[in-house]
Design an enzyme around this catalytic site. Structure first.
Site, PDB file in Angstrom:
ATOM      1  N   GLY A  54      74.766  29.126  43.721  1.00  0.00           N
ATOM      2  CA  GLY A  54      75.284  30.339  43.089  1.00  0.00           C
ATOM      3  C   GLY A  54      75.589  30.082  41.629  1.00  0.00           C
ATOM      4  N   CYS A  81      73.688  22.952  46.362  1.00  0.00           N
ATOM      5  CA  CYS A  81      74.113  23.127  44.970  1.00  0.00           C
ATOM      6  C   CYS A  81      75.559  23.648  44.910  1.00  0.00           C
ATOM      7  CB  CYS A  81      73.133  24.032  44.230  1.00  0.00           C
ATOM      8  SG  CYS A  81      73.341  23.955  42.438  1.00  0.00           S
ATOM      9  N   TYR A  82      75.775  24.894  44.526  1.00  0.00           N
ATOM     10  CA  TYR A  82      77.144  25.408  44.495  1.00  0.00           C
ATOM     11  C   TYR A  82      77.798  25.240  45.868  1.00  0.00           C
ATOM     12  CZ  TYR A  82      81.072  28.686  43.923  1.00  0.00           C
ATOM     13  OH  TYR A  82      82.321  29.261  43.872  1.00  0.00           O
ATOM     14  N   HIS A 167      67.900  21.635  44.939  1.00  0.00           N
ATOM     15  CA  HIS A 167      67.430  22.818  45.669  1.00  0.00           C
ATOM     16  C   HIS A 167      66.258  22.427  46.570  1.00  0.00           C
ATOM     17  CE1 HIS A 167      69.924  26.002  43.949  1.00  0.00           C
ATOM     18  NE2 HIS A 167      69.982  25.205  42.899  1.00  0.00           N
ATOM     19  N   GLU A 169      65.135  24.100  48.874  1.00  0.00           N
ATOM     20  CA  GLU A 169      64.374  25.279  49.295  1.00  0.00           C
ATOM     21  C   GLU A 169      63.203  25.595  48.383  1.00  0.00           C
ATOM     22  OE1 GLU A 169      67.283  25.191  47.904  1.00  0.00           O
ATOM     23  OE2 GLU A 169      67.864  27.020  46.865  1.00  0.00           O
ATOM     24  N   GLY A 222      49.782  54.265  56.632  1.00  0.00           N
ATOM     25  CA  GLY A 222      48.560  53.465  56.552  1.00  0.00           C
ATOM     26  C   GLY A 222      48.859  52.050  56.095  1.00  0.00           C
ATOM     27  N   GLY A 223      50.103  51.793  55.705  1.00  0.00           N
ATOM     28  CA  GLY A 223      50.503  50.460  55.254  1.00  0.00           C
ATOM     29  C   GLY A 223      50.856  49.563  56.430  1.00  0.00           C
ATOM     30  N   VAL A 224      51.037  48.281  56.127  1.00  0.00           N
ATOM     31  CA  VAL A 224      51.223  47.322  57.211  1.00  0.00           C
ATOM     32  C   VAL A 224      52.569  47.498  57.932  1.00  0.00           C
ATOM     33  CG1 VAL A 224      51.953  45.520  55.592  1.00  0.00           C
ATOM     34  CG2 VAL A 224      51.211  44.868  57.835  1.00  0.00           C
ATOM     35  N   ASP A 225      53.643  47.773  57.190  1.00  0.00           N
ATOM     36  CA  ASP A 225      54.958  47.823  57.835  1.00  0.00           C
ATOM     37  C   ASP A 225      55.050  48.963  58.847  1.00  0.00           C
ATOM     38  OD1 ASP A 225      55.454  45.814  56.055  1.00  0.00           O
ATOM     39  OD2 ASP A 225      56.629  47.027  54.676  1.00  0.00           O
ATOM     40  N   LYS A 365      57.947  40.077  54.931  1.00  0.00           N
ATOM     41  CA  LYS A 365      56.592  40.659  54.933  1.00  0.00           C
ATOM     42  C   LYS A 365      55.559  39.747  55.619  1.00  0.00           C
ATOM     43  CE  LYS A 365      54.011  43.991  52.926  1.00  0.00           C
ATOM     44  NZ  LYS A 365      54.443  45.412  52.854  1.00  0.00           N
TER      45      LYS A 365
END
Ligand code: XMP
Length: 509
Positions: A54, A81-82, A167, A169, A222-225, A365
């Site tokens: 942070g 980190c923080y 980090h 990640e 028409g989208g993936v979600d 996603k």
């Protein structure tokens, strides 16, 4: 679900990444705000807690803190980190400003410790901090160091408290995922068997439990979600799901027809198509301002959707394709989030539903895509590039006419054809053409022309928050330009947009 990690968000720019890394290691994780209640943190299962980095300094007034009960839940805690500095501070250690801010790639020395299993001696870690733990608390041992950082990682095995200053990640940390894997397996003792695909059965069961013998209505784009969400609900309740597909006249070439055939024939969905194109185009006549275009389209979409939902009658639930980043970005952590930006029209407020179903609201996603593929949804739908709700309206600069939309559609079709032919589809986040509205002088077949300039936009990204303009090979760009000018009447110039985001946005409007 028996294994779950909570990531507490201290405001780090990489917060989503931490949650993703845990999931990549096979454990379901949730990113929660510091204000989350104890019940929320405990959830149905809790196996460990990660405190993110942070921007604050632990010793300054107003620095972020988390409740003390976080450390009394009987599960291991890892601070990054923080998060590490915070653990040090509250346990009697000292955190101080670095003499020289440590930023970038650093070689680390690792001790032999279960958290660091498999980390290569001298391996690179990614540092970005102004403060450091200058004195570790009693009961802790230093388990990693760098030239500048006397405590690059520490551990109190008795109380199961751990910290890494770097980090792990971010991909710049070599083998950073190993730290997460070690924390999950060696420290928390987890099996790490979660996958997004594996959650299909649970999600379907949850939908059945929520809907009972009720009916569901969904707006499909028409989208993936929205498609993956609809397929899940369809698997759960069959034809008690009705989908509505609104053609607002701002879709790409052949899109309405293709999407409808696809939904019906390949996915077997019960779907109603509404051709509302005339209605939308009439409302948009003469409108130039991008925000007004969006508002008009959003509003009109709601009206059409409402009318259709009423015609269907007695639907109890509305299905939304909300995904996890929408939930996180709202800061509300799990409440029903409807962003007009993501779902044209959003939630029709004055249509009565017993509730909202958001089966994908805990997935990122790429996880939605993996789930979609495992549900048998064909790859060309699962890997479709995002398309904005307001459609081509925000790709025609200035007022919208049928002639301009036709030119845009044809050029966009050619671009997509050529990107596909070049095998670049998967490498690009989005690629489309823009009707710039600019006319310029050219020469074609010995004759002067005064015609339109088409913009080509192609970007790479992982999340649309920040993007790079794509370095499409010159021969491909050349072919795109030549084909558009040769095949689309009234276009005599093609320009390539070399603006990243920021400072640009993906769409021009
Ligand atoms: P920008 O242009 O803000 O776009 O960089 C980020 C992503 O969002 C899409 N986009 C929209 N999607 N309704 C949507 O459903 C909208 O109003 C909208 N505006 C932008 C855009 O295509 C990109 O993927």
């Amino acid at each position: 679900m028996t294994e779950r990690i909570v990531v507490l968000d201290f405001g780090c720019q990489y917060n989503q990444l931490v949650a993703r890394r845990v999931r990549e290691c096979g454990v379901f994780s949730e990113l929660l705000p510091l204000s989350a209640s104890k019940e929320r943190v405990l959830g149905n299962a809790l196996s460990g807690i990660i405190l993110t980095g942070g921007p604050d300094s632990t010793y300054e007034k107003g620095a972020r803190t988390c409740p003390d009960w976080v450390f009394t839940l009987g599960v291991p805690v890892l601070g990054i980190c923080y998060g590490m500095q915070y653990i040090a501070q509250i346990n009697g250690g000292t955190v101080e400003p670095c003499a020289i801010r440590e930023y970038g790639r650093k070689a680390a020395h690792f001790e032999n410790h279960p958290l660091l299993e498999g980390m290569k001696e001298g391996g690179i870690v990614w540092m970005t901090h102004n403060d450091y733990v200058s004195r570790i608390p009693e009961g802790f041992n230093v388990i990693a160091t760098t030239d500048c950082c006397p405590a690059a990682a520490f551990a109190d095995d008795e109380r199961k408290l751990y910290g890494v200053q770097f980090h792990c990640e971010v991909s710049h940390t070599e083998n950073g995922n190993r730290i997460f894997k070690n924390f999950l397996k060696n420290i928390c003792g987890l099996k790490c068997e979660w996958t997004p695909e594996g959650s299909a059965d649970t999600l379907i069961e949850e939908i059945r439990a929520q809907v009972g013998d009720g009916r569901v209505v969904a707006g499909l784009s028409g989208g993936v979600d929205s498609s993956v969400a609809a397929v899940l609900v369809h698997k759960a309740i069959g034809d008690r799901l009705t989908c509505i597909f609104v053609d607002h006249g701002l879709l790409r070439q052949n899109e309405a027809q293709e999407v409808m055939e696809f939904y019906r024939d390949s996915l077997g969905l019960n779907i109603i198509a509404v051709d509302a194109s005339e209605r939308f185009l009439k409302k948009l006549e003469g409108v130039v301002d991008p925000e007004r275009k969006r508002k008009i389209i959003g509003e009109e979409f709601i009206r059409v959707f409402e009318e259709q939902a009423k015609l269907i009658g007695d639907a109890d639930y509305l299905l939304q394709g909300t995904i996890y980043p929408d939930v996180i970005e709202s800061g509300s952590g799990g409440a029903c989030v409807i962003k007009s930006h993501h779902n044209v029209g959003g939630l029709p407020e004055d249509v009565n539903f017993k509730g909202i179903i958001e089966p994908l609201k805990t997935l990122f996603k790429d996880e939605v895509r993996a789930l979609g593929e495992s549900l048998g949804i064909p790859a060309n739908l699962v890997w479709r590039q995002p398309f904005p709700g307001p459609g081509l309206a925000i790709r025609v600069i200035g007022d919208i006419t049928k002639e301009k939309l036709d030119i845009l559609r044809q050029s966009d079709y050619i671009l997509r054809r050529e990107v596909k032919a070049a095998g670049l589809e998967r490498a690009l986040w989005q690629y489309f053409t823009v009707f710039t509205g600019i006319r310029s002088v050219g020469v074609m077949g010995d004759l002067r022309t005064y015609d339109y300039a088409i913009g080509v936009r192609a970007v790479t990204s992982t999340d649309a928050m920040s993007v790079e303009w794509a370095e499409i090979p010159f021969p491909v760009l050349r072919r795109i330009s030549e084909c558009i000018i040769a095949e689309v009447p009234h276009v005599n110039r093609v320009v390539y947009d070399i603006t990243s985001k920021p400072p640009g946005t993906i769409e021009w409007e």
